[in-house]
Design a protein around this motif. Structure first.
Motif, PDB file in Angstrom:
ATOM      1  N   VAL A 373       0.792  -1.305  -0.077  1.00 18.87           N
ATOM      2  CA  VAL A 373      -0.179   0.166  -0.113  1.00 18.87           C
ATOM      3  C   VAL A 373       0.766   1.300   0.123  1.00 18.87           C
ATOM      4  O   VAL A 373       0.522   2.156  -0.775  1.00 18.87           O
ATOM      5  CB  VAL A 373      -0.910  -0.019   1.225  1.00 18.87           C
ATOM      6  N   ILE A 374       1.919   1.347   0.710  1.00 22.90           N
ATOM      7  CA  ILE A 374       2.629   2.561   0.869  1.00 22.90           C
ATOM      8  C   ILE A 374       3.541   2.765  -0.384  1.00 22.90           C
ATOM      9  O   ILE A 374       3.643   4.003  -0.525  1.00 22.90           O
ATOM     10  CB  ILE A 374       3.764   2.339   2.116  1.00 22.90           C
ATOM     11  N   ALA A 429       7.307   7.474  -0.442  1.00 20.98           N
ATOM     12  CA  ALA A 429       7.311   6.226   0.043  1.00 20.98           C
ATOM     13  C   ALA A 429       8.020   6.096   1.480  1.00 20.98           C
ATOM     14  O   ALA A 429       7.637   5.659   2.388  1.00 20.98           O
ATOM     15  CB  ALA A 429       7.847   5.393  -0.886  1.00 20.98           C
ATOM     16  N   VAL A 430       9.071   6.821   1.340  1.00 19.88           N
ATOM     17  CA  VAL A 430       9.857   7.119   2.698  1.00 19.88           C
ATOM     18  C   VAL A 430       8.945   7.534   3.848  1.00 19.88           C
ATOM     19  O   VAL A 430       8.800   7.230   4.876  1.00 19.88           O
ATOM     20  CB  VAL A 430      11.033   7.827   2.576  1.00 19.88           C
ATOM     21  N   ALA A 431       8.354   8.782   3.358  1.00 17.06           N
ATOM     22  CA  ALA A 431       7.476   9.475   4.447  1.00 17.06           C
ATOM     23  C   ALA A 431       6.143   8.616   4.892  1.00 17.06           C
ATOM     24  O   ALA A 431       5.946   8.549   6.177  1.00 17.06           O
ATOM     25  CB  ALA A 431       6.888  10.882   3.819  1.00 17.06           C
ATOM     26  N   GLY A 432       5.727   7.736   4.091  1.00 17.70           N
ATOM     27  CA  GLY A 432       4.744   6.863   4.307  1.00 17.70           C
ATOM     28  C   GLY A 432       5.144   5.755   5.014  1.00 17.70           C
ATOM     29  O   GLY A 432       4.531   5.451   6.191  1.00 17.70           O
ATOM     30  N   LEU A 433       6.542   5.275   5.212  1.00 15.66           N
ATOM     31  CA  LEU A 433       6.816   4.268   6.051  1.00 15.66           C
ATOM     32  C   LEU A 433       7.062   5.086   7.587  1.00 15.66           C
ATOM     33  O   LEU A 433       7.035   4.243   8.482  1.00 15.66           O
ATOM     34  CB  LEU A 433       8.143   3.748   5.568  1.00 15.66           C
ATOM     35  N   ALA A 450      -1.039  11.106  15.256  1.00 18.95           N
ATOM     36  CA  ALA A 450      -2.659  11.416  15.154  1.00 18.95           C
ATOM     37  C   ALA A 450      -3.151  10.563  16.104  1.00 18.95           C
ATOM     38  O   ALA A 450      -4.292  10.000  15.822  1.00 18.95           O
ATOM     39  CB  ALA A 450      -2.981  11.017  13.589  1.00 18.95           C
ATOM     40  N   GLY A 451      -2.895  10.265  17.326  1.00 20.14           N
ATOM     41  CA  GLY A 451      -3.323   9.261  18.372  1.00 20.14           C
ATOM     42  C   GLY A 451      -3.490   7.906  17.698  1.00 20.14           C
ATOM     43  O   GLY A 451      -4.387   7.340  18.089  1.00 20.14           O
ATOM     44  N   GLY A 452      -2.489   7.470  17.265  1.00 18.97           N
ATOM     45  CA  GLY A 452      -2.430   6.050  16.812  1.00 18.97           C
ATOM     46  C   GLY A 452      -3.235   5.888  15.256  1.00 18.97           C
ATOM     47  O   GLY A 452      -2.993   4.770  14.775  1.00 18.97           O
ATOM     48  N   VAL A 453      -3.790   6.865  14.751  1.00 21.08           N
ATOM     49  CA  VAL A 453      -4.499   6.592  13.447  1.00 21.08           C
ATOM     50  C   VAL A 453      -3.296   6.572  12.413  1.00 21.08           C
ATOM     51  O   VAL A 453      -2.519   7.664  12.365  1.00 21.08           O
ATOM     52  CB  VAL A 453      -5.323   7.780  13.006  1.00 21.08           C
ATOM     53  N   ASP A 454      -3.231   5.727  11.564  1.00 23.58           N
ATOM     54  CA  ASP A 454      -2.371   5.538  10.677  1.00 23.58           C
ATOM     55  C   ASP A 454      -2.519   6.407   9.201  1.00 23.58           C
ATOM     56  O   ASP A 454      -3.478   6.444   8.680  1.00 23.58           O
ATOM     57  CB  ASP A 454      -2.298   4.057   9.857  1.00 23.58           C
ATOM     58  N   LEU A 455      -1.560   7.492   9.316  1.00 30.88           N
ATOM     59  CA  LEU A 455      -1.562   8.604   8.262  1.00 30.88           C
ATOM     60  C   LEU A 455      -0.823   8.205   6.957  1.00 30.88           C
ATOM     61  O   LEU A 455      -0.369   9.120   6.082  1.00 30.88           O
ATOM     62  CB  LEU A 455      -1.321   9.933   8.929  1.00 30.88           C
ATOM     63  N   SER A 456      -0.254   6.885   7.000  1.00 31.59           N
ATOM     64  CA  SER A 456       0.926   6.681   5.901  1.00 31.59           C
ATOM     65  C   SER A 456       0.293   6.817   4.336  1.00 31.59           C
ATOM     66  O   SER A 456       1.122   7.185   3.689  1.00 31.59           O
ATOM     67  CB  SER A 456       1.261   5.271   6.082  1.00 31.59           C
ATOM     68  N   LEU A 457      -0.888   6.378   4.253  1.00 34.57           N
ATOM     69  CA  LEU A 457      -1.439   6.492   2.865  1.00 34.57           C
ATOM     70  C   LEU A 457      -1.853   7.996   2.478  1.00 34.57           C
ATOM     71  O   LEU A 457      -1.322   8.453   1.271  1.00 34.57           O
ATOM     72  CB  LEU A 457      -2.843   5.788   3.102  1.00 34.57           C
ATOM     73  N   LEU A 458      -2.453   8.670   3.300  1.00 31.92           N
ATOM     74  CA  LEU A 458      -2.541  10.340   3.086  1.00 31.92           C
ATOM     75  C   LEU A 458      -1.315  10.966   2.837  1.00 31.92           C
ATOM     76  O   LEU A 458      -1.162  11.749   1.891  1.00 31.92           O
ATOM     77  CB  LEU A 458      -3.265  10.741   4.343  1.00 31.92           C
ATOM     78  N   VAL A 459      -0.312  10.704   3.519  1.00 38.11           N
ATOM     79  CA  VAL A 459       1.276  11.227   3.507  1.00 38.11           C
ATOM     80  C   VAL A 459       1.654  10.884   2.218  1.00 38.11           C
ATOM     81  O   VAL A 459       2.246  11.697   1.480  1.00 38.11           O
ATOM     82  CB  VAL A 459       1.837  10.773   4.777  1.00 38.11           C
ATOM     83  N   SER A 460       1.581   9.689   1.936  1.00 44.59           N
ATOM     84  CA  SER A 460       2.413   9.132   0.535  1.00 44.59           C
ATOM     85  C   SER A 460       1.559   9.695  -0.619  1.00 44.59           C
ATOM     86  O   SER A 460       2.353  10.134  -1.301  1.00 44.59           O
ATOM     87  CB  SER A 460       2.533   7.727   0.582  1.00 44.59           C
ATOM     88  N   LEU A 463       1.929  13.701  -0.911  1.00 40.23           N
ATOM     89  CA  LEU A 463       3.266  14.133  -1.151  1.00 40.23           C
ATOM     90  C   LEU A 463       3.690  13.769  -2.604  1.00 40.23           C
ATOM     91  O   LEU A 463       4.029  14.571  -3.524  1.00 40.23           O
ATOM     92  CB  LEU A 463       4.340  13.491  -0.306  1.00 40.23           C
ATOM     93  N   ALA A 464       3.282  12.542  -3.092  1.00 42.87           N
ATOM     94  CA  ALA A 464       3.567  12.049  -4.507  1.00 42.87           C
ATOM     95  C   ALA A 464       2.867  13.209  -5.590  1.00 42.87           C
ATOM     96  O   ALA A 464       3.329  13.515  -6.140  1.00 42.87           O
ATOM     97  CB  ALA A 464       3.133  10.888  -4.744  1.00 42.87           C
ATOM     98  N   ALA A 465       1.545  13.400  -5.255  1.00 41.58           N
ATOM     99  CA  ALA A 465       0.739  14.199  -6.193  1.00 41.58           C
ATOM    100  C   ALA A 465       1.269  15.633  -6.002  1.00 41.58           C
ATOM    101  O   ALA A 465       1.478  16.294  -7.195  1.00 41.58           O
ATOM    102  CB  ALA A 465      -0.528  14.246  -5.607  1.00 41.58           C
ATOM    103  N   VAL A 466       1.561  16.154  -5.016  1.00 46.26           N
ATOM    104  CA  VAL A 466       2.135  17.611  -4.934  1.00 46.26           C
ATOM    105  C   VAL A 466       3.534  17.777  -5.438  1.00 46.26           C
ATOM    106  O   VAL A 466       3.602  18.765  -6.379  1.00 46.26           O
ATOM    107  CB  VAL A 466       2.201  18.017  -3.124  1.00 46.26           C
ATOM    108  N   ILE A 467       4.311  16.686  -5.034  1.00 46.46           N
ATOM    109  CA  ILE A 467       5.858  17.015  -5.487  1.00 46.46           C
ATOM    110  C   ILE A 467       5.854  16.841  -7.186  1.00 46.46           C
ATOM    111  O   ILE A 467       6.283  17.647  -7.780  1.00 46.46           O
ATOM    112  CB  ILE A 467       6.758  15.950  -4.948  1.00 46.46           C
ATOM    113  N   TYR A 468       5.192  15.854  -7.597  1.00 45.92           N
ATOM    114  CA  TYR A 468       5.241  15.453  -8.943  1.00 45.92           C
ATOM    115  C   TYR A 468       4.560  16.872  -9.930  1.00 45.92           C
ATOM    116  O   TYR A 468       5.127  17.153 -10.865  1.00 45.92           O
ATOM    117  CB  TYR A 468       4.374  14.328  -9.439  1.00 45.92           C
TER     118      TYR A 468
END
Length: 535
Positions: A373-374, A429-433, A450-460, A463-468
């Motif tokens: 996923v990440i 990918a690194v930020a997602g991990l 975020a209190g244990g809520v996994d943000l890896s997908l939102l972050v990855s 970042l991919a969309a904004v940077i690209y």
């Protein structure tokens, strides 16, 4: 094109027999051999996921402590979100005539597309292993229940070997044989799984709820998000593989039909997913879900589960292993498609034995799904954005230059790597991990922000969309990578098109072997505008 010419082209398209060993590697599929339809894309996706491997992923929301209602909701969310990211990945194959890893060379460079090969390898190992593990365990459980064979590592190893070998045989025959297997699985496994409604009707509890104390991550939202992400791993896992099958669909096929084929296939996977959710409530607390479910089943359904396990193990294993063998025959040019499939299959089988008999199955599955996923989702986001800004225009011949031992062309970029795509993927990918929380094997240092809520997908993906997009504006791509209508929204630079020449560092045999494969040198849409963009 005149009606007579279209009719002649359709007549020339011959669907090879399933027993014919596929001769194509990752070279462009000629128009005359593109005999598949969007419905075939639907069937092969659904067939590849209508298995015990998907059922196992469906058990995770319950195993992580959600109630039945919460688990169903997490499953639906995971499938829908994953399908939305996956849908554009079925558009590349008909336009490029090759698989998605090679197609990604348009946005990552013809050498940089090896990233897609790595992602397909990661996914293949994970789902080939899951399919053989789970199907083998189901057969062991059923044979113990029906014939009193008992359970042992030796018996499991023998069954794993038989299943793994059968998968490799089908993969060696290739696409048409794989399509035949999935035609059977789509119907047979759906019927058999739906019969579970009858088998477990008397013991099923619609009000199943272990209570807040059962949440694996301590509270509802972290556990819910993790459950949805695990489910999402299944549709995302197809991202690197859709082109393997879509390349046999004629160019010019309706975009809407291709998108609907993928969406429909992923929605159909709710059948095995919800079977996993429902049956997990029946054996909650048991260490081995598959073994325990078979012991809890009516004897007639335990027999049917053996069929489900066998067909499902074949289908998932085939769809996972086929694409990786196909792609690595180009990364390692000394290997043909068949040879690459045999090598990858052998390595994956060793991994199966070690992973199942030495490590914890659920922890291994959780970790692999997390990595898929990440790492794959931002790659898919970059591909989809690239497709959109280029209006779906690709040059099939120039995508193949690296595979044919040459250099130059529209997608050569910088020494074969388009750093725009790479510069967007690596940090995402690194930020997602860093934000990931797939216990116990993947636990990023920022997982608790975020209190244990996994943000890896939102972050990855963010970042991919904004940077690209930022890089496409700051460093415009050459005008020659776009179609005759030019880029959509982003600017373009007027640069000379690098000529395609032989690469003296490439092995001489590579060109010879690839040259034996039918190629389609013409671009997939109108040629580039006249002027400095021409060779």
């Amino acid at each position: 094109m005149a009606g007579a010419e279209l009719a002649g082209l359709a007549a020339d398209r011959r669907r090879p027999r399933a027993t014919e060993v596929e001769q194509h590697g990752i070279g462009t599929i000629p128009d005359a051999e593109r005999s598949s339809r969007p419905f075939d894309l639907f069937r092969i996706q659904f067939g590849g996921a209508n298995t015990f491997a998907t059922v196992i992923l469906g058990t995770f929301p319950v195993l992580l402590g959600l109630s039945l209602v919460q688990a169903v909701l997490a499953t639906v969310v995971g499938v829908l979100v994953g399908a939305l990211f996956l849908m554009p990945m079925g558009l590349f194959g008909p336009r490029t005539g090759t698989n998605n890893a090679v197609s990604s060379g348009a946005h990552f460079g013809v050498r940089g597309r090896v990233l897609g090969s790595f992602l397909s390898l990661l996914t293949a190992f994970a789902f080939y292993s899951i399919s053989v593990w789970v199907s083998g365990d189901a057969l062991v459980g059923a044979s113990t229940r029906l014939f009193g064979t008992g359970d042992s590592d030796l018996l499991r190893g023998v069954i794993y070997a038989l299943l793994g070998a059968l998968v490799i045989v089908v993969v060696v025959y290739g696409y048409q044989f794989m399509l035949l297997v999935n035609k059977v699985v789509v119907v047979a496994n759906t019927v058999l799984i739906l019969l579970g409604v009858v088998a477990y009707a008397s013991v099923f509890d619609l009000g199943y709820d272990p209570g807040p104390g059962a949440y694996a991550l301590g509270s509802f939202w972290p556990t819910f998000v993790l459950s949805a992400l695990i489910v999402m791993g299944n549709p995302v896992s197809f991202g690197a593989f859709l082109g393997d099958w879509a390349r046999y669909i004629p160019r010019g096929t309706s975009t809407g039909r291709l998108l609907l084929a993928t969406l429909g296939a992923q929605l159909a996977t709710l059948v095995p997913f919800l079977f996993g959710v429902a049956t997990a409530t029946l054996v909650a607390g048991e260490v081995d879900y598959v073994f325990a479910l078979i012991q809890a089943s009516p004897i007639w359904y335990a027999v049917l589960l053996m069929v489900v396990a066998f067909l499902g193990g074949m289908s998932t294993g085939i769809t996972s292993l086929y694409g990786t063998g196909l792609d690595f025959s180009s990364v390692f040019p000394r290997l043909s498609r068949v040879q690459a499939s045999l090598v990858i299959g052998a390595v994956a089988f060793v991994f199966i034995l070690v992973g199942r008999l030495v490590f914890d199955l659920l922890a291994s599955v959780n970790a692999f799904v997390g990595l898929i996923v990440i790492c794959t989702t931002p790659w898919m986001v970059i591909m989809a954005i690239g497709y959109w800004v280029r209006r779906g225009h690709y040059d099939a011949a120039d995508l193949q230059v690296f595979n044919e031992g040459r250099r130059g062309g529209r997608y050569w970029a910088t020494a074969g790597t388009n750093w725009r795509g790479m510069a967007a993927w690596v940090p995402s990918a690194v930020a997602g991990l860093l934000f990931a929380n797939y216990p116990p094997l993947i636990a990023g240092p920022l997982r608790d922000v975020a209190g244990g809520v996994d943000l890896s997908l939102l972050v990855s993906i963010g970042l991919a969309a904004v940077i690209y997009v930022a890089l496409l504006f700051a460093f415009p791509e050459p005008r020659y990578v776009f179609g005759p209508d030019g880029p959509r929204l982003v600017p373009a630079a007027d640069l000379p098109l690098p000529p395609v020449v032989d690469d003296p560092r490439a092995s001489a045999h590579r060109t010879g072997r690839r040259g034996a494969q039918p190629q389609a040198p013409e671009p997939t849409s109108a040629p580039a505008p006249t002027g400095g963009d021409q060779r």
